[in-house]
Design a protein around this motif. Structure first.
Motif, mmCIF file in Angstrom:
data_model
loop_
_atom_site.group_PDB
_atom_site.id
_atom_site.type_symbol
_atom_site.label_atom_id
_atom_site.label_comp_id
_atom_site.label_asym_id
_atom_site.label_seq_id
_atom_site.Cartn_x
_atom_site.Cartn_y
_atom_site.Cartn_z
ATOM 1 N N LEU A 149 57.790 21.492 48.163
ATOM 2 C CA LEU A 149 58.545 20.889 49.252
ATOM 3 C C LEU A 149 59.591 19.901 48.751
ATOM 4 C CD1 LEU A 149 55.621 20.273 51.748
ATOM 5 C CD2 LEU A 149 57.644 21.676 52.243
ATOM 6 N N SER A 150 59.278 19.175 47.693
ATOM 7 C CA SER A 150 60.186 18.142 47.201
ATOM 8 C C SER A 150 61.144 18.640 46.131
ATOM 9 C CB SER A 150 59.379 16.973 46.618
ATOM 10 O OG SER A 150 58.729 17.361 45.419
ATOM 11 N N CYS A 157 56.115 14.684 43.015
ATOM 12 C CA CYS A 157 57.309 14.987 43.808
ATOM 13 C C CYS A 157 58.593 14.651 43.050
ATOM 14 C CB CYS A 157 57.308 14.199 45.113
ATOM 15 S SG CYS A 157 56.003 14.636 46.266
ATOM 16 N N ASP A 158 59.587 15.550 43.108
ATOM 17 C CA ASP A 158 60.946 15.174 42.768
ATOM 18 C C ASP A 158 61.447 14.189 43.818
ATOM 19 O OD1 ASP A 158 60.873 17.023 40.715
ATOM 20 O OD2 ASP A 158 62.370 18.371 41.586
ATOM 21 N N THR A 159 62.376 13.330 43.438
ATOM 22 C CA THR A 159 63.022 12.499 44.442
ATOM 23 C C THR A 159 63.837 13.390 45.375
ATOM 24 O OG1 THR A 159 63.158 10.575 42.987
ATOM 25 C CG2 THR A 159 64.691 10.646 44.842
ATOM 26 N N PRO A 160 63.581 13.346 46.671
ATOM 27 C CA PRO A 160 64.348 14.187 47.601
ATOM 28 C C PRO A 160 65.802 13.734 47.698
ATOM 29 C CG PRO A 160 62.296 13.400 48.597
ATOM 30 C CD PRO A 160 62.521 12.601 47.351
ATOM 31 N N GLY A 182 59.100 27.438 43.689
ATOM 32 C CA GLY A 182 59.161 26.632 44.903
ATOM 33 C C GLY A 182 58.323 27.212 46.019
ATOM 34 N N LEU A 183 58.871 27.251 47.209
ATOM 35 C CA LEU A 183 58.138 27.719 48.385
ATOM 36 C C LEU A 183 57.821 29.206 48.323
ATOM 37 C CD1 LEU A 183 60.268 25.719 50.953
ATOM 38 C CD2 LEU A 183 57.862 25.283 50.425
ATOM 39 N N ASP A 184 58.508 29.945 47.461
ATOM 40 C CA ASP A 184 58.237 31.373 47.294
ATOM 41 C C ASP A 184 57.146 31.648 46.261
ATOM 42 O OD1 ASP A 184 60.164 32.268 49.162
ATOM 43 O OD2 ASP A 184 61.755 31.966 47.685
ATOM 44 N N LEU A 241 59.761 17.836 60.312
ATOM 45 C CA LEU A 241 60.710 17.936 59.205
ATOM 46 C C LEU A 241 60.128 18.783 58.070
ATOM 47 C CD1 LEU A 241 62.928 15.065 57.865
ATOM 48 C CD2 LEU A 241 61.957 16.744 56.318
ATOM 49 N N ILE A 242 58.842 18.619 57.798
ATOM 50 C CA ILE A 242 58.201 19.436 56.766
ATOM 51 C C ILE A 242 58.218 20.909 57.178
ATOM 52 C CG2 ILE A 242 56.024 19.930 55.583
ATOM 53 C CD1 ILE A 242 57.435 17.383 54.606
#
Length: 372
Positions: A164-165, A241-244, A291-293, A333-334
């Motif tokens: 997500l991030s 998390c990466d910084t968004p 990622g999401l995939d 938002l998520i």
């Protein structure tokens, strides 16, 4: 050195830390002006904190202790405004993102503190390669045993937060093929990865004593685990998390974590075990790479599914907790991010549309500063 006692804190309280990029408004490369910005912000208003990071082109900000999404988001927006105003005085910009798209590690300068010089001496060039940018989220726990139980229960959700991030597809001008290349830099450190499977604070204290007696570690700061306990704060700290690219996304990620923690604590859907970590590294890699995939394997059922589907199912499970925690806006938002794609996808779309990488960084900076 003995492990310090776990300082009790209110359950499910939140604290957010963001490591941020300082970039020149001339060429949008990293700008070594952390000391200047810290000087400008010395008398900022607000309960939040700002401090240096390992190289001079980075700063880290930390919120006050928060309990709900609305006040957390409001504090981050205030923080963003004051940082942006300070940056404009110096003719620099501030950006999110887990890596800078084209900076070269060899050009970075270590920030002059005793600890950062120690890290540089110990880890050599890895210290400068650690010019990467993450979001850390602290969750309050009432005692050390609860903190360790929650730490291990959260292990199966770590890929959610990576995917997500994810906002670090580019490194030194090259598309790495990863959605989160940042975590490859973190994983290079010998004390990174997962925490040992200790289930009580006393048991963890025995482990800590063994490690300090070897001379390998001096304090909890020497562990770069994906999730680690922070006894001085009375929290566990999620560090993957990466910084968004926006503070709104940062607040939503923190409250998604809060909702999952409440679900785990109140419903106890499973008991964590050492076997949960059999698929941990695979799941972590899938989230970083795709990622999401990416795929995720359930450590209990051994079923394999797509990360985006697992996140949507989890959102449904924690929905009533989101209501109680006043975090429905964060959940929305998520959920939108699952369908729209993460920040790595957004950066790639800009580049695919013909934007050169300096323009991609400029767009990221404008987004973080609330300018577009």
């Amino acid at each position: 050195m003995a492990l310090e006692a776990f300082k009790p804190s209110d359950a499910l309280t939140l604290g957010v830390e963001l490591e941020l990029q300082l970039v020149s408004t001339h060429d949008y490369d990293l700008a070594p002006q952390a000391e200047d910005l810290l000087r400008v912000l010395r008398n900022h208003s607000g309960a939040w904190d700002v401090k240096p990071e390992i190289t001079r082109s980075m700063i880290e900000i930390g919120t006050s202790v928060q309990r709900r999404h609305g006040p957390l988001r409001a504090e981050l927006l205030d923080l963003r405004q004051q940082l942006s105003d300070g940056a404009r005085k110096l003719n620099i910009a501030i950006a999110g993102g887990g890596t800078h798209a084209y900076q070269h590690w060899s050009a970075q300068q270590i920030f002059p503190t005793e600890r950062f010089h120690y890290i540089s001496e110990l880890y050599g060039y890895l210290a400068k390669q650690f010019t990467v940018f993450g979001q850390h989220v602290h969750v309050g726990c009432e005692d050390g045993d609860t903190a360790l139980w929650l730490l291990h229960a959260l292990s199966r959700y770590v890929p959610h937060f990576i995917a997500l991030s994810a906002s670090s597809p580019y490194v030194q001008g090259v598309d790495t093929g990863f959605d989160s290349a940042r975590l490859n830099s973190v994983f290079a450190f010998p004390l990174s990865g997962r925490a040992p499977f200790c289930t009580t604070w006393d048991e963890f204290g025995v482990f800590f004593d063994k490690m300090t007696h070897t001379g390998v570690v001096q304090s909890m700061k020497d562990f770069y685990w994906d999730i680690r306990p922070k006894p001085e704060f009375g929290t566990i700290e999620l560090r993957v998390c990466d910084t968004p690219l926006s503070v709104e996304k940062a607040a939503a990620l923190a409250c998604y974590l809060q909702c999952i923690c409440r679900y785990l604590r109140e419903e106890r859907p499973f008991e964590p075990s050492e076997d949960d970590y059999l698929v941990y590294t695979f799941n972590r890699f899938q989230a970083c790479r795709f990622g999401l995939d990416g795929d995720i394997v359930d450590p209990k059922t051994k079923q394999r599914t797509k990360l985006r589907d697992d996140i949507l199912r989890t959102l449904a499970r924690v929905d009533e907790h989101a209501i109680d925690l006043q975090a429905l806006d964060a959940s929305r938002l998520i959920r939108d991010s699952v369908f729209d794609g993460n920040d790595a996808s957004a950066l790639r779309r800009l580049h695919a549309q013909g934007e050169p990488l300096p323009s991609v960084v400029e767009s990221a900076a404008r987004r973080w500063m609330g300018l577009g």
